[in-house]
Design a protein around this motif. Structure first.
Motif, short mmCIF file in Angstrom:
data_model
loop_
_atom_site.label_atom_id
_atom_site.label_comp_id
_atom_site.label_asym_id
_atom_site.label_seq_id
_atom_site.Cartn_x
_atom_site.Cartn_y
_atom_site.Cartn_z
N LYS A 181 69.59 -36.74 81.74
CA LYS A 181 68.66 -35.61 81.67
C LYS A 181 67.51 -35.90 80.72
N PHE B 65 64.90 -41.98 94.28
CA PHE B 65 64.72 -40.96 93.25
C PHE B 65 65.48 -39.67 93.57
N SER B 66 65.56 -39.33 94.85
CA SER B 66 66.26 -38.10 95.23
C SER B 66 67.74 -38.17 94.86
N TYR C 265 68.99 -39.68 92.21
CA TYR C 265 69.13 -39.41 90.76
C TYR C 265 68.82 -37.95 90.43
N ARG C 266 67.96 -37.31 91.20
CA ARG C 266 67.74 -35.88 90.99
C ARG C 266 69.00 -35.09 91.29
N GLU C 267 69.69 -35.50 92.33
CA GLU C 267 70.87 -34.76 92.78
C GLU C 267 72.07 -34.92 91.86
N LYS D 99 72.09 -35.07 88.62
CA LYS D 99 71.95 -34.40 87.32
C LYS D 99 72.56 -33.00 87.35
N GLU E 264 60.05 -38.30 88.62
CA GLU E 264 60.55 -38.17 89.98
C GLU E 264 62.06 -38.02 90.03
N CYS E 265 62.74 -38.56 89.02
CA CYS E 265 64.20 -38.46 88.97
C CYS E 265 64.67 -37.22 88.22
N GLY E 266 63.74 -36.41 87.77
CA GLY E 266 64.12 -35.18 87.08
C GLY E 266 64.53 -35.37 85.64
N CYS E 267 64.08 -36.46 85.01
CA CYS E 267 64.41 -36.73 83.61
C CYS E 267 63.39 -36.07 82.68
#
Length: 327
Positions: free
Chosen positions: A205, A320-321, A323-325, A327, A257-260
């Motif tokens: 995160k 990237f999607s 890694y978003r998922e 989290k 893009e990865c939601g970090c």
């Protein structure tokens, strides 16, 4: 070997179709990449899997062993099975041991592997290297091809074993052409199950960035890399190849893009980021890789793509999607 006696090294019963194929050894079987490679190649080859960390359960048709390359038990496997080829995908990671132990496993262990291949008439070897061997430097050209000097060991002693493994592989490649050695230098391998530095950062995160720096980076999905390895091994065209897509993105954009959430770290004086990384005491931001978050190491993968008629199938958005998922 620590998990099976010599008696247990007998080849297991398999189907008639598989018995007619060639037999290969795959090292590093405990890693996500190796397991994807195994799932592809088991259709055409009889596989024996080894890993220095643990014995991996891969099904009744695939013998698997925990073994130290530098121990006598490793040769027992070569005595028992007649290998047509070896895929050397197993390396001790930078976080797994000190420099001396890594050198013994990665360099001397690889030398032992090559010598066993010569002794037991193995005629094809594929070695997995890394783009890190080029070194992260402010003077790197925009695209690094396979002829560019390997400077990583000049920039940090923690990457000496990676460069020496490559140098050793190159020596055996030219000295023993019958081994048909192929060396692959991939960019950042990411995706499900991958536990390297960049994958761990993209999974978090919160991830560190250096003020004033956002180097371009390349990413290849673990399944695409597995397909690249399987293709290179099946076609058997010895040489040294970068493996990378023809696109790239900045590190900070990757994190977004990865939601970090980005955690800025002062980059001046130059020693400060390394001190902070050491104090953080985390695998995801090791001090010896700090320069790779300052300067780009963009490799030219065109030779591999043209030689093997290969291209990656997963886009940056797909990577990237994932890694978003998670989290």
């Amino acid at each position: 070997m620590t998990t099976k006696s010599k008696k247990e090294l007998d080849v297991p019963k398999t189907t008639a179709t598989i018995d007619q194929t060639k037999q290969i050894l795959i090292t590093g079987a405990g890693g996500a990449l190796a397991q994807h490679v195994i799932s592809i190649l088991k259709r055409d080859y009889r596989i024996v899997a080894v890993d220095f960390r643990r014995r991996v359960e891969l099904g009744e048709d695939i013998p698997s062993y925990k073994v130290d390359f530098n121990k006598r038990g490793f040769e027992d496997i070569f005595r028992t099975y007649e290998f047509d080829g070896v895929l050397h995908l197993g390396r001790m990671g930078l976080h797994e041991a000190n420099r001396t132990r890594r050198y013994n496993m990665n360099v001397l262990g690889t030398q032992k592997l090559f010598n066993l291949c010569l002794k037991y008439n193995v005629h094809q070897v594929l070695v997995l290297s890394t783009h890190h061997v080029y070194g992260a430097d402010a003077y790197n050209p925009a695209l690094l091809d396979e002829t560019f000097p390997l400077k990583a060991s000049e920039l940090t002693q923690d990457l000496v074993d990676s460069v020496e493994l490559e140098n050793l592989s190159t020596i055996y490649k030219w000295k023993h052409p019958d081994l048909h050695i192929t060396i692959l230098r991939p960019c950042n391998i990411v995706g499900p199950g991958v536990r390297n530095t960049i994958s761990m950062l993209l999974s978090q995160k919160y991830a560190p960035i250096l003020f004033g720096f956002s180097p371009l980076m390349q990413y290849i999905h673990v399944e695409d890399m597995a397909e690249a390895i399987a293709t290179a091994f099946s076609q058997n065209k010895p040489g040294i190849y970068n493996v990378a897509p023809d696109d790239w993105v900045s590190y900070q954009d990757s994190l977004v893009e990865c939601g970090c959430n980005r955690l800025p770290i002062l980059s001046i004086p130059p020693s400060l980021p390394k001190v902070v990384a050491k104090l953080m005491n985390t695998r995801s931001f090791p001090e010896y890789l700090v320069n790779y978050f300052k300067y780009p190491v963009i490799i030219d993968g065109s030779l591999f793509r043209e030689t093997f008629k290969w291209k990656p199938g997963r886009s940056l958005e797909e990577i990237f999607s994932y890694y978003r998922e998670v989290k």
